[in-house]
Design a protein around this motif. Structure first.
Motif, PDB file in Angstrom:
ATOM      1  N   PHE A  28       0.839  -1.209   0.000  1.00  3.73           N
ATOM      2  CA  PHE A  28       0.000   0.000   0.000  1.00  3.73           C
ATOM      3  C   PHE A  28       0.869   1.252   0.000  1.00  3.73           C
ATOM      4  O   PHE A  28       0.621   2.196  -0.769  1.00  3.73           O
TER       5      PHE A  28
ATOM      6  N   ASP B 272      -6.110   3.563   6.712  1.00  3.67           N
ATOM      7  CA  ASP B 272      -6.023   3.431   5.256  1.00  3.67           C
ATOM      8  C   ASP B 272      -5.124   2.253   4.867  1.00  3.67           C
ATOM      9  O   ASP B 272      -5.474   1.437   4.009  1.00  3.67           O
TER      10      ASP B 272
ATOM     11  N   ASP C  36      -6.767  -1.292   6.286  1.00  2.00           N
ATOM     12  CA  ASP C  36      -7.946  -1.741   5.540  1.00  2.00           C
ATOM     13  C   ASP C  36      -7.576  -2.190   4.138  1.00  2.00           C
ATOM     14  O   ASP C  36      -8.050  -3.223   3.648  1.00  2.00           O
ATOM     15  N   THR C  37      -6.725  -1.407   3.474  1.00  2.00           N
ATOM     16  CA  THR C  37      -6.333  -1.786   2.108  1.00  2.00           C
ATOM     17  C   THR C  37      -5.530  -3.077   2.110  1.00  2.00           C
ATOM     18  O   THR C  37      -5.706  -3.925   1.231  1.00  2.00           O
TER      19      THR C  37
ATOM     20  N   VAL D 230      -7.916  -5.925   2.428  1.00  2.00           N
ATOM     21  CA  VAL D 230      -8.621  -6.119   1.161  1.00  2.00           C
ATOM     22  C   VAL D 230      -7.739  -6.867   0.162  1.00  2.00           C
ATOM     23  O   VAL D 230      -8.186  -7.795  -0.524  1.00  2.00           O
TER      24      VAL D 230
ATOM     25  N   VAL E 281     -10.447   0.225  -2.267  1.00  2.00           N
ATOM     26  CA  VAL E 281      -9.273   0.779  -1.606  1.00  2.00           C
ATOM     27  C   VAL E 281      -9.745   1.647  -0.445  1.00  2.00           C
ATOM     28  O   VAL E 281     -10.882   2.140  -0.445  1.00  2.00           O
ATOM     29  N   GLN E 282      -8.894   1.807   0.562  1.00  2.00           N
ATOM     30  CA  GLN E 282      -9.170   2.762   1.628  1.00  2.00           C
ATOM     31  C   GLN E 282      -8.074   3.819   1.617  1.00  2.00           C
ATOM     32  O   GLN E 282      -6.892   3.496   1.771  1.00  2.00           O
ATOM     33  N   TYR E 283      -8.459   5.063   1.401  1.00  2.00           N
ATOM     34  CA  TYR E 283      -7.501   6.171   1.453  1.00  2.00           C
ATOM     35  C   TYR E 283      -8.290   7.449   1.650  1.00  2.00           C
ATOM     36  O   TYR E 283      -8.909   7.948   0.719  1.00  2.00           O
TER      37      TYR E 283
ATOM     38  N   HIS F 162      -6.391   9.274  -4.607  1.00  2.00           N
ATOM     39  CA  HIS F 162      -7.215   8.123  -4.200  1.00  2.00           C
ATOM     40  C   HIS F 162      -7.534   7.225  -5.382  1.00  2.00           C
ATOM     41  O   HIS F 162      -7.345   6.000  -5.334  1.00  2.00           O
TER      42      HIS F 162
ATOM     43  N   ALA G 299      -6.367   3.352  -6.235  1.00  2.00           N
ATOM     44  CA  ALA G 299      -7.300   2.251  -6.464  1.00  2.00           C
ATOM     45  C   ALA G 299      -6.995   1.534  -7.769  1.00  2.00           C
ATOM     46  O   ALA G 299      -6.949   0.296  -7.821  1.00  2.00           O
TER      47      ALA G 299
ATOM     48  N   LEU H  72      -8.294  -2.242  -7.250  1.00  2.00           N
ATOM     49  CA  LEU H  72      -9.410  -2.282  -6.312  1.00  2.00           C
ATOM     50  C   LEU H  72     -10.488  -1.280  -6.719  1.00  2.00           C
ATOM     51  O   LEU H  72     -10.226  -0.322  -7.463  1.00  2.00           O
TER      52      LEU H  72
ATOM     53  N   SER I  15     -12.914   1.886  -6.469  1.00  2.00           N
ATOM     54  CA  SER I  15     -12.621   3.233  -5.974  1.00  2.00           C
ATOM     55  C   SER I  15     -13.758   3.819  -5.152  1.00  2.00           C
ATOM     56  O   SER I  15     -13.615   4.908  -4.589  1.00  2.00           O
TER      57      SER I  15
END
Length: 375
Positions: free
Chosen positions: A35, A107, A110-111, A114, A188-190, A208, A212, A217, A219
């Protein structure tokens, strides 16, 4: 720390561990670093940082040698592994502008989760395809094999073993489809410290979306720090897969009983004290793994209660729970595959118990279910 998802018995004893390797602590922490590297590139591509800062970030990440025990010990102070990892990367980079650009710990975590789930999901999908093939073959072979149906623990009316196997097939196929959809939708997490990308304004959303795309991933949703539906949805879908294979295991166990003996596993288990026994050991193990998933699913549902802009304990409860539910499901799928592979169907015993020869639309229902098998 183990490179498997839980422990030696739970993973190795279930069979193929290629799925579990994607859920290991090493895979999880490595995905956090992945990430950070992708974020540096996205920020540079969006013009928020220089290419030199991105290169410095990559050099620091590539030079990192993971000591999982040390990471775990250092995580205690801040409550998550990203904090010590990022602190170490910034020291290594010299130019720290490319490390953790505009991000918060959630962020990265979580990513990383995933990414682990998506990769593990691809392995599980292949294994589920193998189970679907075994069930399809069983249903086809025994399309017209009569057997007494049983309801409420008692003999009922005749049906066919083909339609029973087709029912198993339908549940596995549909639950696998639902899981695939949930995995494909993982985002994605951001979003930064309070979910508004303030540290990368005015380029935050561009960063962001580039991130993704780089990681392959979804968005959207754009921010899901306290909207935990993406992870909960995939966890519940995995639990449905576990439930579908557990149903098969239960039927195999019951039908393998000495007094019924209508099916038998190809390689049954023995007993340490009773040499005459031929236990449906694979089905029993499947049941054991799958039986853990409802409680884990309940924990995931409880994590939907997130306070303000960051879950206090609810988020932290997800990290192991979501990996556990996936690992238990994969182990259950491994064992139901072992149970079904070469399953011996005692058609003569089934026929002897069948009273009457009218099985209704069983064969037609079997055909209709098989026609829906497009895997």
């Amino acid at each position: 720390m183990s490179d498997l998802s839980r422990n030696t018995y739970s993973d190795v004893a279930s069979g193929d561990t290629s799925f579990h390797e994607h859920l290991s602590d090493r895979a999880f922490i490595t995905a956090i670093l992945e990430f950070e590297a992708a974020l540096a590139d996205a920020a540079a591509d969006a013009g928020h940082i220089t290419l030199e800062s991105a290169r410095a970030a990559h050099d620091a990440i590539n030079a990192t040698e993971l000591d999982l025990d040390a990471v775990a010990a250092a995580s205690a102070a801040g409550g998550n592994p990203t904090i010590p990892l990022v602190a170490d990367l910034k020291k290594r980079a010299g130019d720290a502008n490319g490390i953790h650009v505009g991000a918060t710990s959630q962020d990265a975590i979580d990513t990383a989760l995933v990414l682990c789930l998506r990769r593990a999901g691809r392995v599980l999908d292949t294994r589920l395809g193998d189970v679907v093939k075994l069930l399809s073959d069983l249903a086809t072979t025994h399309r017209d094999t009569p057997v007494m149906g049983r309801t409420l623990g008692q003999q009922a009316l005749p049906t066919t073993f083909g339609v029973i196997a087709a029912g198993w097939l339908e549940a596995v196929r549909e639950s696998a489809r639902q899981l695939g959809l949930a995995l494909e939708a993982l985002p994605v997490q951001y979003a930064g410290a309070t979910g508004n990308l303030v540290d990368t304004h005015p380029r935050g959303i561009d960063v962001h979306d580039r991130l993704a795309a780089s990681l392959g991933l979804a968005s959207r949703p754009l921010v899901w720090h306290t909207n935990r539906l993406p992870l909960v949805s995939v966890g519940l879908a995995a639990a449905q897969v576990a439930g579908a294979v557990r149903k098969i295991a239960g039927d195999v166990i019951a039908s393998s009983a000495t007094e019924i003996a209508e099916v038998a596993e190809a390689t049954p288990g023995g007993s340490s004290s009773m040499p005459h026994k031929a236990n449906p050991a694979a089905a029993v193990a499947c049941d054991g793994y799958a039986r853990r998933t409802p409680g884990l699913a309940a924990t995931l549902l409880d994590t939907l209660d997130c306070r303000w802009q960051r879950g206090t304990g609810s988020w932290h409860a997800e990290w192991q729970t979501i990996r556990e539910i996936f690992a238990a499901t994969a182990s259950a799928v491994n064992r139901i595959h072992a149970s079904l592979d070469g399953l011996r169907v005692h058609t003569e015993t089934m026929a002897q118990r069948t009273t009457g020869d009218h099985t209704g639309h069983a064969a037609e229902i079997t055909d209709l279910i098989l026609e829906g098998d497009h895997r």
